[in-house]
Design an enzyme around this catalytic site. Structure first.
Site, PDB file in Angstrom:
ATOM      1  N   ASN A  18      -8.292  77.990  34.004  1.00 47.50           N
ATOM      2  CA  ASN A  18      -8.631  76.733  34.122  1.00 47.50           C
ATOM      3  C   ASN A  18      -9.058  76.033  35.325  1.00 47.50           C
ATOM      4  O   ASN A  18      -8.958  76.507  36.447  1.00 47.50           O
ATOM      5  CB  ASN A  18      -7.549  75.539  33.612  1.00 47.50           C
ATOM      6  N   PHE A  52      -7.619  68.234  38.250  1.00 42.32           N
ATOM      7  CA  PHE A  52      -6.769  66.997  38.218  1.00 42.32           C
ATOM      8  C   PHE A  52      -7.042  65.816  37.376  1.00 42.32           C
ATOM      9  O   PHE A  52      -7.455  64.811  37.903  1.00 42.32           O
ATOM     10  CB  PHE A  52      -6.458  66.590  39.520  1.00 42.32           C
ATOM     11  N   THR A  91      -9.100  71.540  43.082  1.00 44.04           N
ATOM     12  CA  THR A  91      -9.421  70.521  44.113  1.00 44.04           C
ATOM     13  C   THR A  91      -9.812  71.167  45.702  1.00 44.04           C
ATOM     14  O   THR A  91      -8.888  71.570  46.271  1.00 44.04           O
ATOM     15  CB  THR A  91      -8.292  69.528  44.122  1.00 44.04           C
ATOM     16  N   LYS A 142       5.398  72.573  45.010  1.00 48.60           N
ATOM     17  CA  LYS A 142       4.715  73.643  44.514  1.00 48.60           C
ATOM     18  C   LYS A 142       3.855  74.505  44.885  1.00 48.60           C
ATOM     19  O   LYS A 142       2.794  73.804  45.499  1.00 48.60           O
ATOM     20  CB  LYS A 142       4.227  73.121  42.981  1.00 48.60           C
TER      21      LYS A 142
END
Length: 350
Positions: free
Chosen positions: A112, A116, A177, A209
């Site tokens: 993917n 966001f 991002t 994370k």
């Protein structure tokens, strides 16, 4: 085959992002959602040591599935012991151009480059406030792509979601991002965690994370910062998607740009988890993510040091019943190794 499984098979006939959108819409309408959540074996009841989070099962839904906190109550009905929603950014953003989501069916994987995409904090928080479900819900926060001050975005996110979430996750490890993973660098991470620590006025557990694409020095730097300016954190989620492309990938989509998740991520993400577990020595909670598709996979993460686990990509191939299947399989694996509680098995492979 249950109606839920049948629906999952039909959805697979759609393009990946259309399938995901259709799934969220169906869940909002409660289509295929069990009336009552399955009850996990009491041996799976878990209290994360540092955060104190109480989980009916250590098997959680990872962020990315429910970006806008639309269906946490529905997902709890499938046997998840906790549900993490997001990533949410302060302002709504459309994400990257389509197509941006790819099934690598031959590899039981997904790539993917969503970027966001989400409806923003206002919408997310309204949904979060409305949640009154059976399991803890986490809120995963990020920064807008065009933000001039990304640290300020994380502060804004934490201040907005912490009063209403059971825990918060700071996501600095998405590869989609530009520049975001730079916040994992030592100086940037120190500044980020100092600011975010001051923002958590609600005193909720907060997790960081991290990416799986970390070398030993990067792991050492993160550990040092977590023990220093980040000592207020509850723990780490290890890990996000990877930029690596193993030579074993067979799918025609293997060269697509973005983060790879699913089965190929299981081994490398577990290695990184083990490295953090050895370095942190139980001082922080660890949630293992990446490549989980079975009870054996979840158990491997637990034995590598995870107090709890998360997955998302495997549902594309295994269906929505996977959480309950893992809940059924874990007690058998624990018993076979002579463990009477889940905590006894944590880190046993280190």
């Amino acid at each position: 085959m249950s109606l839920t499984d049948l629906g999952a098979e039909i959805v697979k006939l759609l393009p990946p992002e259309a399938a995901h959108t259709a799934t969220i819409r169906a869940l909002k309408l409660r289509l295929g959602v069990p009336l009552n959540p399955p009850v996990a074996d009491p041996v799976l009841e878990t209290v994360l040591p540092k955060s104190g989070l109480k989980l009916p099962s250590p098997v959680g839904l990872a962020a990315g599935f429910d970006k806008n906190c639309d269906v946490p109550d529905a997902m709890a009905k499938f046997g998840f012991g906790f549900v993490e929603c997001g990533t949410v950014t302060p302002r709504p953003q459309p994400g990257n151009p389509k197509p941006r989501l790819f099934r690598l069916s031959e590899d039981r994987a997904v790539i993917n480059r969503m970027g966001f995409n989400n409806a923003g904090l206002d919408y997310f928080v309204r949904n979060l406030k409305a949640y009154h479900g059976e399991v803890p819900v986490g809120a995963n926060v990020g920064a807008n792509k065009d933000s001039e001050d990304r640290i300020a975005d994380y502060v804004t996110g934490i201040e907005a979601v912490a009063p209403h979430a059971d825990y918060v996750t700071i996501n600095i490890s998405s590869p989609n991002t530009p520049g975001l993973r730079g916040l994992q660098d030592r100086a940037s991470l120190e500044a980020l965690l100092t600011a975010c620590g001051a923002a958590d006025q609600a005193g909720k557990p907060v997790f960081l994370k991290v990416a799986p694409d970390l070398d030993p020095q990067a792991i050492t730097d993160i550990v040092d910062v977590v023990r220093g300016p980040g000592a207020w954190l509850s723990g780490l989620i290890v890990s996000n998607t990877t930029l690596a492309r193993p030579d074993t990938l067979k799918s025609a989509h293997r060269s697509e740009t973005g983060g790879l998740s699913g089965a190929p991520l299981m081994a490398p993400s577990t290695d990184i988890l083990s490295a953090f577990a050895r370095a942190l020595k139980g001082e922080f909670d660890l949630i293992g993510a990446g490549g989980i598709a079975s009870a054996a996979d979840a158990y491997a993460k637990i034995r590598a040091g995870a107090n709890a686990v998360q997955f998302y990509s495997a549902m594309v191939y295994e269906g929505p019943g996977l959480a309950q299947n893992i809940n059924k399989g874990l007690p058998v694996l624990l018993s076979a190794d002579g463990y009477s509680t889940l905590s006894d098995a944590v880190g046993s492979a280190l």
